[in-house]
Design an enzyme around this catalytic site. Structure first.
Site, PDB file in Angstrom:
ATOM      1  N   THR A  89       0.766  -1.355   0.070  1.00 60.63           N
ATOM      2  CA  THR A  89       0.084   0.078   0.021  1.00 60.63           C
ATOM      3  C   THR A  89       0.855   1.192  -0.173  1.00 60.63           C
ATOM      4  O   THR A  89       0.702   2.142  -0.760  1.00 60.63           O
ATOM      5  CB  THR A  89      -1.003   0.047   1.271  1.00 60.63           C
ATOM      6  OG1 THR A  89      -1.863  -1.020   1.092  1.00 60.63           O
ATOM      7  CG2 THR A  89      -1.974   1.272   1.126  1.00 60.63           C
ATOM      8  N   CYS A  90       1.825   1.488   0.864  1.00 60.98           N
ATOM      9  CA  CYS A  90       2.715   2.387   0.936  1.00 60.98           C
ATOM     10  C   CYS A  90       3.519   2.579  -0.702  1.00 60.98           C
ATOM     11  O   CYS A  90       3.713   3.922  -0.995  1.00 60.98           O
ATOM     12  CB  CYS A  90       3.831   2.241   1.979  1.00 60.98           C
ATOM     13  SG  CYS A  90       2.990   2.262   3.799  1.00 60.98           S
ATOM     14  N   GLU A  91       3.941   1.589  -1.054  1.00 59.01           N
ATOM     15  CA  GLU A  91       4.627   1.603  -2.340  1.00 59.01           C
ATOM     16  C   GLU A  91       3.668   2.126  -3.382  1.00 59.01           C
ATOM     17  O   GLU A  91       4.055   3.039  -4.094  1.00 59.01           O
ATOM     18  CB  GLU A  91       5.214   0.319  -2.804  1.00 59.01           C
ATOM     19  CG  GLU A  91       6.583  -0.098  -2.090  1.00 59.01           C
ATOM     20  CD  GLU A  91       7.039  -1.251  -2.700  1.00 59.01           C
ATOM     21  OE1 GLU A  91       6.711  -2.213  -3.805  1.00 59.01           O
ATOM     22  OE2 GLU A  91       7.932  -2.066  -1.850  1.00 59.01           O
ATOM     23  N   LEU A 146       3.157   6.132  -2.567  1.00 59.38           N
ATOM     24  CA  LEU A 146       4.210   6.994  -2.921  1.00 59.38           C
ATOM     25  C   LEU A 146       4.531   6.617  -4.196  1.00 59.38           C
ATOM     26  O   LEU A 146       5.228   7.656  -5.184  1.00 59.38           O
ATOM     27  CB  LEU A 146       5.349   6.603  -2.046  1.00 59.38           C
ATOM     28  CG  LEU A 146       5.274   6.813  -0.426  1.00 59.38           C
ATOM     29  CD1 LEU A 146       6.672   6.783   0.116  1.00 59.38           C
ATOM     30  CD2 LEU A 146       4.729   8.174  -0.221  1.00 59.38           C
TER      31      LEU A 146
END
Length: 157
Positions: free
Chosen positions: A47-49, A52
């Site tokens: 999710t973070c990848e 960002l």
């Protein structure tokens, strides 16, 4: 769940190290204009990848004459260095490693049970006022609507 600081608040100042172990100060960034502070839980997560990666893929909207963007998590600078290099993130990835999560707590997005920040998104004006504030909890991702609303709060020149 914690509550993010609201629009109209004075944004807490910070000085954190980026993925290149260089100090980045909010006050210095604000001298150039508004700052988008994007809190995320941990590097190397899907999710973070994705979130960002959205900034990376739309970088002219997020980093230029009208706006600087920083991403903030509790990971250490060396971890952020490897992750940002592998993902092509050219914007600062800041480490809120020690004191652990202090800046995330100052912004009201630190999950002290899990020891990581929730996904907080803050637009900070050049005067230090919070112009946009949003947070989603664990397991939730920011949507394009969140990015659009944050960018829409940038004052006109």
């Amino acid at each position: 769940m914690p509550e993010p600081i609201p629009v109209g608040s004075v944004a807490p100042d910070f000085v954190l190290r980026d993925q290149n172990n260089q100090e980045v100060a909010l006050t210095a960034l604000r001298e150039k204009g508004p700052v988008l502070a994007v809190f995320f839980p941990l590097a190397f997560t899907g999710t973070c990848e994705g979130e960002l990666g959205y900034i990376r893929d739309h970088l002219p909207q997020f980093d230029g004459d009208r706006l600087s963007t920083v991403a903030i998590s509790v990971g250490a600078p060396p971890t952020h260095k490897v992750w940002s290099s592998s993902q092509g993130f050219l914007f600062p990835i800041l480490s809120d490693f020690w004191p652990h999560g202090r800046v995330a707590a100052d912004y009201g997005v630190f999950d002290d049970v899990r020891g990581i920040p929730n996904r907080g998104t803050f637009l900070i004006g050049s005067d230090g006022a919070v112009l946009f504030s949003a947070m989603v909890g664990p397991g939730e991702a920011r949507t394009v609507d969140t990015w659009d609303a944050a960018l829409g709060a940038i004052p006109e020149l």
